[in-house]
Design an enzyme around this catalytic site. Structure first.
Site, PDB file in Angstrom:
ATOM      1  N   ARG A  90       0.807  -1.222   0.000  1.00  0.00           N
ATOM      2  CA  ARG A  90       0.000   0.000   0.000  1.00  0.00           C
ATOM      3  C   ARG A  90       0.835   1.265   0.000  1.00  0.00           C
ATOM      4  NH1 ARG A  90      -3.601   0.229   4.627  1.00  0.00           N
ATOM      5  NH2 ARG A  90      -2.759  -1.695   5.464  1.00  0.00           N
ATOM      6  N   HIS A 120       2.497  -3.078  -6.714  1.00  0.00           N
ATOM      7  CA  HIS A 120       1.968  -1.719  -6.820  1.00  0.00           C
ATOM      8  C   HIS A 120       3.088  -0.679  -6.964  1.00  0.00           C
ATOM      9  CE1 HIS A 120      -1.628  -3.767  -5.410  1.00  0.00           C
ATOM     10  NE2 HIS A 120      -2.331  -2.684  -5.712  1.00  0.00           N
TER      11      HIS A 120
END
Length: 195
Positions: A90, A120
């Site tokens: 995240r 990510h």
């Protein structure tokens, strides 16, 4: 071979394996790895998250380890580094809001220095606007960002073990691709592993 200096960009809830494993692998072959985080000093920690794949429509997240910061973000100079590692999790979604992070990513792209981004992590590449016309892969949920930023999507296989290399950038979809991702990054760095 010559030891290289590698910069790693992390933040709270970086993916555990994607920070810890490359950090250790790169040190194992003799490179210096400086892990930095905005607002943190050497010796501080970021909390990590473990992302796993158990048949759900997306990954499952669990609390991971504490990962220790090894260099001062405020005083680093990207000119001093030979390569950049961007783990997923995240952290990239909010790290990309930091202007210095964006300038660091742009430096590595403009100087054609090796960049390894996983999961990510390519969100930092899209935010820095450095992927137009380049082939990348990532966790599938990042595909739209890559395409909208002008990148060319490389399909991932169902085991998430493939990588995509385009020029100085090597990307991978998840920690399951570590052996291939780090092998290609080491090639870009010019690191030779002797048997």
């Amino acid at each position: 071979m010559g030891a290289k200096r590698i910069l790693m960009l992390v933040g709270d809830y970086v993916e555990d394996y994607e920070a810890m494993v490359p950090f250790q692998m790169l040190q194992m072959v003799g490179h210096q790895v400086d892990a930095v985080c905005p607002g943190k000093k050497p010796g501080d920690v970021v909390k990590t998250a473990v992302h796993d794949f158990e048949g759900d429509q997306t990954y499952l997240e669990r609390r991971g380890h504490n990962f220790r910061i090894t260099a001062d973000f405020d005083s680093i100079n990207p000119e001093d580094y030979d390569g950049l590692v961007i783990p997923g999790g995240r952290a990239p979604e909010y790290l990309r809001l930091n202007d210095k992070i964006i300038q660091i990513v742009k430096h590595f792209a403009e100087k054609n220095k090796p960049i390894a981004a996983i999961c990510h992590g390519p969100q930092l590449l899209t935010a820095a606007d450095v992927i137009r016309g380049k082939k990348l892969t990532a966790y599938p949920a990042v595909k739209a960002e890559i395409v909208l930023a002008g990148g060319i999507w490389c399909d991932v296989n169902e085991t998430f073990t493939n990588v995509c290399v385009d020029g100085n950038i090597v990307t991978a979809p998840a920690w399951t691709a570590h052996p291939w991702w780090m092998a290609k990054f080491l090639e870009l760095l010019g690191t030779k592993i002797e048997p």
